[in-house]
Design an enzyme around this catalytic site. Structure first.
Site, mmCIF file in Angstrom:
data_model
loop_
_atom_site.group_PDB
_atom_site.id
_atom_site.type_symbol
_atom_site.label_atom_id
_atom_site.label_comp_id
_atom_site.label_asym_id
_atom_site.label_seq_id
_atom_site.Cartn_x
_atom_site.Cartn_y
_atom_site.Cartn_z
ATOM 1 N N CYS A 143 1.570 -1.372 0.155
ATOM 2 C CA CYS A 143 0.576 -0.367 -0.332
ATOM 3 C C CYS A 143 0.887 1.424 0.128
ATOM 4 O O CYS A 143 1.722 1.029 0.864
ATOM 5 C CB CYS A 143 -0.870 -0.086 1.268
ATOM 6 S SG CYS A 143 -1.363 1.078 1.272
ATOM 7 N N TRP A 148 -7.694 -6.695 6.150
ATOM 8 C CA TRP A 148 -6.291 -6.763 5.540
ATOM 9 C C TRP A 148 -5.787 -7.907 6.990
ATOM 10 O O TRP A 148 -6.309 -8.648 7.534
ATOM 11 C CB TRP A 148 -5.175 -5.707 6.273
ATOM 12 C CG TRP A 148 -5.016 -5.300 5.515
ATOM 13 C CD1 TRP A 148 -5.997 -4.353 5.058
ATOM 14 C CD2 TRP A 148 -4.919 -4.439 4.049
ATOM 15 N NE1 TRP A 148 -6.061 -2.991 4.136
ATOM 16 C CE2 TRP A 148 -4.980 -3.397 3.476
ATOM 17 C CE3 TRP A 148 -3.493 -5.571 3.375
ATOM 18 C CZ2 TRP A 148 -3.789 -3.105 2.289
ATOM 19 C CZ3 TRP A 148 -3.010 -5.584 2.101
ATOM 20 C CH2 TRP A 148 -3.209 -3.502 1.286
ATOM 21 N N THR A 182 -8.552 -0.247 6.941
ATOM 22 C CA THR A 182 -7.076 0.450 6.307
ATOM 23 C C THR A 182 -5.693 0.560 7.031
ATOM 24 O O THR A 182 -6.049 0.516 7.903
ATOM 25 C CB THR A 182 -7.702 1.712 5.273
ATOM 26 O OG1 THR A 182 -7.375 2.888 6.602
ATOM 27 C CG2 THR A 182 -8.758 2.207 4.312
ATOM 28 N N VAL A 183 -4.661 0.415 6.430
ATOM 29 C CA VAL A 183 -3.269 0.490 6.248
ATOM 30 C C VAL A 183 -2.816 2.143 5.382
ATOM 31 O O VAL A 183 -3.469 2.471 5.256
ATOM 32 C CB VAL A 183 -2.320 -0.777 5.604
ATOM 33 C CG1 VAL A 183 -3.088 -1.448 7.160
ATOM 34 C CG2 VAL A 183 -3.178 -0.732 4.693
ATOM 35 N N TYR A 227 -5.509 6.208 -9.060
ATOM 36 C CA TYR A 227 -7.016 6.019 -8.659
ATOM 37 C C TYR A 227 -8.241 6.280 -9.554
ATOM 38 O O TYR A 227 -8.600 5.419 -9.906
ATOM 39 C CB TYR A 227 -6.567 5.868 -7.428
ATOM 40 C CG TYR A 227 -6.059 5.168 -6.113
ATOM 41 C CD1 TYR A 227 -6.505 3.309 -5.556
ATOM 42 C CD2 TYR A 227 -4.958 5.201 -5.649
ATOM 43 C CE1 TYR A 227 -5.209 2.857 -4.814
ATOM 44 C CE2 TYR A 227 -4.094 4.674 -4.947
ATOM 45 C CZ TYR A 227 -4.219 3.344 -5.060
ATOM 46 O OH TYR A 227 -3.681 2.500 -4.405
#
Length: 338
Positions: free
Chosen positions: A47, A80, A114-115, A178
């Site tokens: 990421c 994740w 999210t990370v 993106y």
């Protein structure tokens, strides 16, 4: 997707930017004071947003006071996972999915898991996943624990200019790739494409006569741009259809990216295998087969860049970070570093 990215069939991709805004501060004003050993930074090397925090943590020398858990390069719709660890559990948090830390604080949490995320080890609760604020706070709130010689990545006298550059780079480049890749209509794709390459041309002009984006040393602005450039040819050029030019065909940006890559803290935290596996295996709405391309050739990342002639110094009056901590090295097969 757990990271909130998917094709918008009606047109333009819009990122959910509502993150957990709790901050870990020196004075603990949000209830989460800076304490060595108390928190765990959870990342995936795949990421770009998480890669920023890995770089900043290493540049500032925070490895001994802020431990790091590394999730695998892929995830499912829920979360994740820690499939890189022998038993599929993070060895410090004892969880299989990052989702568990989010649910521990917010039962039934409905936004993206999210990370990067920082988790409070004693309670097992997520503290924050606000990726933009995390790196700023590592620079400003954790100063008592920075290594001797740590660089100033967000110096006060350059802060306004760094913020200005970061805003346009995020909108047009970091998130711009993106918007191109997850566009659901030709019109929205072409709009994102033109905006992206217009900004990359602007960055090329800015960097033609200066070694770094702001000032004459590495700052937060360089960290944020680098993680997108590192993924450009392996992923964004083909997978996201950002194909006017490869990074290797944009001479100034390619030399700038190599300069950073060869600087301790940047290339040694970049895992090209994880990067490619994440995008091509997870984004099945874009790549239904899940086939991961073998290329591109990565050896050129180590070729001379010649940008020393522009002056400046990576760490200013500071020093480079030492060797990568034990257990945190990118596998040799995943990187062109010697």
């Amino acid at each position: 997707m757990a990271d909130g990215t998917y094709v918008n069939p009606s047109g333009e991709f819009t990122r959910d930017q509502n993150y957990i805004a709790t901050r870990i501060t020196a004075d603990g004003r949000d209830g989460w004071p800076v304490e060595p050993g108390r928190y765990r930074l959870v990342v995936s090397r795949a990421c770009p947003w998480a890669n920023r925090s890995i770089i900043v943590r290493r540049l500032l020398g925070l490895e001994d006071v802020l431990s790091m858990g590394v999730a695998g390069p892929t995830h499912d719709k829920r979360s994740w996972t820690f499939d890189l660890d022998p038993d599929g559990r993070d060895p410090v948090l004892g969880i299989e999915r990052l989702q568990e830390a989010f649910f521990k604080r917010f039962p039934g949490y409905e936004r993206g898991i999210t990370v990067p995320a920082i988790v409070d080890v004693p309670t097992g609760q997520v503290v924050t996943n606000d990726f933009a604020q995390i790196t700023i706070d590592l620079s400003l709130e954790w100063t008592a624990h920075h290594r001797p010689g740590a660089p100033q990545l967000y110096p006060e006298h350059l802060r306004e200019e760094i913020d200005t550059v970061n805003r346009v780079v995020f909108a047009d480049v970091n998130n711009g790739v993106y918007r191109a890749g997850f566009a659901g209509t030709q019109e929205s794709y072409e709009k994102a494409f033109d905006r992206l390459f217009g900004r990359l041309d602007w960055l090329s002009e800015r960097l033609e006569r200066r070694r770094y984006l702001v000032g004459d040393t590495i700052t937060e602005a360089d960290v944020r741009l680098f993680t997108t450039l590192a993924r450009f040819d392996p992923v964004y050029h083909g997978h996201f259809k950002c194909n006017r030019s490869k990074l290797t065909e944009m001479p100034v940006l390619w030399a700038y990216a190599r300069d950073l890559f060869q600087t301790p803290g940047f290339g040694d935290t970049t895992d090209f295998d994880h990067i490619k596996r994440h995008y091509y295996e997870v984004h099945r709405d874009i790549n239904p087969t899940g086939i991961v391309p073998k290329g591109p050739d990565l050896s050129d990342w180590m070729t001379p860049h010649g940008r020393e002639s522009l002056g400046g110094s990576p760490f200013g009056e500071g020093t480079p970070p030492g060797p990568v901590a034990d257990g945190e090295k990118v596998p040799a097969a995943h990187s062109p570093l010697p």
